[in-house]
Design a protein around this motif. Structure first.
Motif, short mmCIF file in Angstrom:
data_model
loop_
_atom_site.label_atom_id
_atom_site.label_comp_id
_atom_site.label_asym_id
_atom_site.label_seq_id
_atom_site.Cartn_x
_atom_site.Cartn_y
_atom_site.Cartn_z
N ALA A 99 1.16 -0.72 0.24
CA ALA A 99 -0.35 -0.48 -0.19
C ALA A 99 1.13 1.25 0.28
CB ALA A 99 -1.08 -0.48 1.34
N MET A 105 1.01 4.23 -3.11
CA MET A 105 0.34 5.80 -2.51
C MET A 105 1.67 6.63 -2.49
SD MET A 105 -2.56 5.20 0.48
CE MET A 105 -1.51 3.89 1.07
N TRP A 146 -5.99 4.89 4.56
CA TRP A 146 -5.65 3.15 4.44
C TRP A 146 -5.27 2.43 5.98
CZ3 TRP A 146 -5.12 -0.41 1.71
CH2 TRP A 146 -4.41 -2.18 1.90
N CYS A 198 -7.59 -0.17 8.00
CA CYS A 198 -7.57 -1.16 8.39
C CYS A 198 -7.99 -1.44 9.04
CB CYS A 198 -6.53 -1.00 7.92
SG CYS A 198 -5.56 -1.85 5.88
N GLY A 217 -2.29 -1.83 8.44
CA GLY A 217 -2.88 -0.36 8.54
C GLY A 217 -1.79 0.46 8.49
N ALA A 231 1.69 0.77 6.56
CA ALA A 231 1.62 1.51 5.35
C ALA A 231 2.06 2.97 6.25
CB ALA A 231 1.16 1.99 5.16
#
Length: 708
Positions: free
Chosen positions: A81, A85, A103, A107, A126, A129
């Motif tokens: 992720a 991003m 995000w 999560c 979560g 990231a």
């Protein structure tokens, strides 16, 4: 000379057990192996591997394996992720902050929706990231290398912890799981013994509900265990479901006996039957199965007596005896199934092949889920992260990334609590106390380290002692944040170039993030135990409303029973925390809703097989039940106080029509017994003190072909 006693709480004084020292040495060995492998592989931040080894450490080897797997999966997903991003939004810090915060929030909501150890993977996805993405905003082109490095370092930590805890004095889950299984069966047997002796079994009820939930959470680790226990996972799950299915039967038997007691006393033949069931419960499976036909004969005699001349003028007593016999019949089958499964588990532990037993497929979650609170917790994490990012962007503070990371982590760690703020503040307290030790390591000791042996010598005094405190349940809440505070300092710094200025700046950023997480959580997310108890109760009423309106399959019915037992185990500590009483939450009989749901499921399951004249009054009854439950959900004071009298009239009408639907010259057929038992159970649950209804004086005899 007598020295003064150190002013430490008793739990913080040394005097570690052998198990605590073993856990500490194993965790330390895994951590040193992890940092050695990471350094040997040329990883940029080898202390990430060390931290991972401590994060997944657990006294049980199976839990280490499962936590390690979930952590690796979460890190992989979170790294992907971040890679997707950060380069895309590198030139728009506001959008990048929003994307990462969303995000993390999403999560976190998914992890709270799971409520099993698997939720760890969602949570890691979560905030991993955030850990990778926020520090990489200045070097977006290096995000792929950073993500790969974090994944490799964490993978090495997981590998090291798994090897050490699995090979060096592995501690199996078998003792804990089998102890909990036997305690669950023992509490169930004690509950039935209380029923037979007509004693209050309230404590046994609450223990059974709590045991089932604890067992379900612990059994998630069984497939990862190091012993033969991992081959028994299906039997353990089936036994959990079997005990759960017995709880409404036990509650139903208890209620039927209470009704008979109030209606002239418990007959002598019923008391004799209960006295015979007590010793049968203690028999091994083979002998219990051999003696079961004799008990069934006595049970059939009990129901045959319902057609005797002496009971011809008392249809209510006949109906109570039939309903009691039906519940006892199912209870005997359920108990035998559970003890057979317990024997199967012992057989599997010895390495023998597990016998195959049919189990119903469950539909729906087995634990209570509160998606509203999960989403609201995610929203609190979103606001906290965005607040840190806004300050970071507006001021250009170099350590703003640390604040955003810590806000993400601490909003996730304690989100499952009703009020996470005390836990966050406690973690912050011990993290602050660890700062001098972190500074000592980063600024003084680690620059002097030349090889692995000196690193082990430098780390051992603090890590071994604090690790032993981590292995002690009474002190883990203080030792874990202290240890992570020290290790987190090593992780966040380049130990070869750290100085006092960078150390203080980094620590201020981390503490700021924790502070923001605590303040936002206090404003948005913290709730009281009484509020949570009422919310759990309303969830039960919503599900009962669905059961009244919609037909359910057997699998969905069983899943409902498991969720209800989970809610009972969740309600008990919250009601106790609220002082033993919560307005709007009945505490005198927490199993009433469980019994009511089981009766609704039984009624919905057989209504299609009943004659038209018996089915006709059922729909108005179910509609009235649904209206009453919706009024309770809406907070109507009259509905919260008691069910409406009109509902009692509809119940009595349904009972009368059911009996009249069959000619008096023949027994009530088998397909009508569940409906009769369900209607009687609903009446007893909702109106236990109502006068005896006027019923048709028709013989009610249990058909010999009634299924178990």
């Amino acid at each position: 000379m007598k020295f003064p006693t150190l002013p430490f709480p008793a739990v913080l004084r040394p005097g570690f057990t052998r198990a605590e020292w073993i856990f500490s040495f194993k965790a330390f060995a895994a951590a040193m192996l992890a940092v050695f492998l990471a350094s040997w592989a040329g990883q940029p931040r080898p202390f990430w591997a060390l931290m991972t080894a401590y994060v997944v450490a657990h006294p049980m080897a199976g839990a280490v394996r499962s936590k390690g797997l979930f952590r690796f999966i979460g890190t992989l997903v979170g790294g992907i992720a971040a890679v997707l991003m950060v380069p895309r939004f590198a030139n728009a810090p506001e959008l990048l902050s929003l994307a990462l915060a969303l995000w993390v929030a999403g999560c976190l909501a998914l992890s709270l929706r799971d409520r099993t150890p698997r939720a760890y993977a969602f949570m890691l996805a979560g905030y991993t990231a955030a850990l990778i993405g926020f520090p990489s905003v200045d070097t977006p082109l290096a995000i792929f290398d950073t993500a790969v490095a974090r994944l490799e370092e964490i993978g090495l930590g997981v590998l090291s912890a798994t090897l050490v805890h699995s090979l060096v004095l592995p501690n199996s889950l078998a003792t804990s799981v089998l102890g909990l299984l036997d305690r669950t069966l023992g509490d169930t047997r004690a509950w039935l013994a209380d029923i037979a002796a007509r004693r209050d079994g309230g404590a046994d009820r609450r223990r059974v509900a709590g045991d089932i939930t604890q067992l379900r959470l612990l059994s998630t680790h069984i497939p990862f265990d190091t012993s033969h226990l991992r081959w028994t996972a299906d039997a353990v799950h089936a036994m959990q479901d079997g005990v759960a299915a017995m709880t409404p039967l036990l509650a139903g038997v208890e209620d039927r006996l209470r009704a008979l007691e109030a209606h002239g006393g418990v007959p002598a033949d019923v008391r004799a039957l209960l006295d015979a069931i007590g010793p049968w419960l203690a028999l091994p499976p083979e002998e219990a199965q051999t003696r079961l036909p004799a008990l069934r004969t006595r049970l059939a005699a009990l129901t045959d007596d319902a057609s005797r001349e002496s009971l011809a003028d008392d249809p209510w007593a006949r109906l109570l005896r039939v309903a009691l016999a039906e519940r006892l019949d199912a209870l005997l089958d359920g108990w035998l199934h559970c003890v057979q499964l317990r024997a199967d588990i012992d057989r599997g532990l010895s390495g023998a092949a597990m016998p195959s037993r049919a189990t119903p497929a469950l539909s729906g979650p087995k634990l209570h889920l509160d998606m509203g609170m999960a989403l609201w917790s995610g929203a609190a994490a979103l606001i906290a992260i965005l607040a840190c990012c806004a300050f970071w962007i507006l001021t250009g503070w170099p350590m703003g990334s640390a604040a955003a990371m810590m806000a993400a982590i601490f909003c996730c760690f304690f989100a499952a609590m009703d009020d996470p703020v005390p836990a966050i503040n406690g973690f912050l307290h011990w993290t602050v106390l660890s700062m001098p030790f972190g500074a000592l390591y980063v600024l003084v000791l680690l620059p002097l380290v030349q090889d692995m042996w000196t690193l082990m010598a430098v780390c051992a005094p603090v890590f071994l002692v604090v690790g032993a405190f981590v292995g002690r349940p009474a002190t883990v809440g203080a030792a874990l944040p202290f240890l992570f505070g020290v290790i987190g300092t090593l992780v966040m710094h380049d130990t070869a170039q750290a100085d006092l200025t960078s150390f203080l700046n980094s620590m201020s950023g981390q503490l700021a993030g924790v502070f923001v997480a605590a303040r936002v959580t206090r404003l948005m997310r913290s709730v009281g135990a009484d509020w949570s108890a009422r919310r759990i109760q309303r969830a039960t009423w919503r599900e009962l409303d669905e059961l009244a309106r919609l037909p359910r399959s057997a699998g969905r019915a069983q899943a409902y029973l498991l969720r209800m037992l989970d809610r009972i185990s969740l309600l008990a500590p919250r009601v106790a925390q609220a002082g033993g009483s919560v307005p709007g939450v009945p505490t005198d009989d927490a199993l009433r809703d469980l019994r009511l749901g089981a009766d609704l499921v039984a009624l919905q399951g057989v209504r299609a097989r009943l004659p038209g004249e018996a089915v006709l009054p059922l729909q108005p009854l179910l509609d009235g039940m649904s209206d009453w439950l919706r009024a309770r959900i809406a907070g109507d004071s009259n509905a919260l106080a008691a069910p409406p009298v009109a509902l009692l009239e509809r119940l009595d009408t349904a009972l009368v029509r059911l009996i009249e639907a069959f000619p008096a010259s023949r027994p009530l057929p088998a397909e009508a017994h569940p409906a009769a038992g369900a209607l009687l159970g609903m009446r007893r649950n909702l109106f236990p003190d109502a006068p005896v209804p006027e019923l048709p004086r028709a013989p009610i005899v249990l058909n010999e072909e009634t299924p178990a």
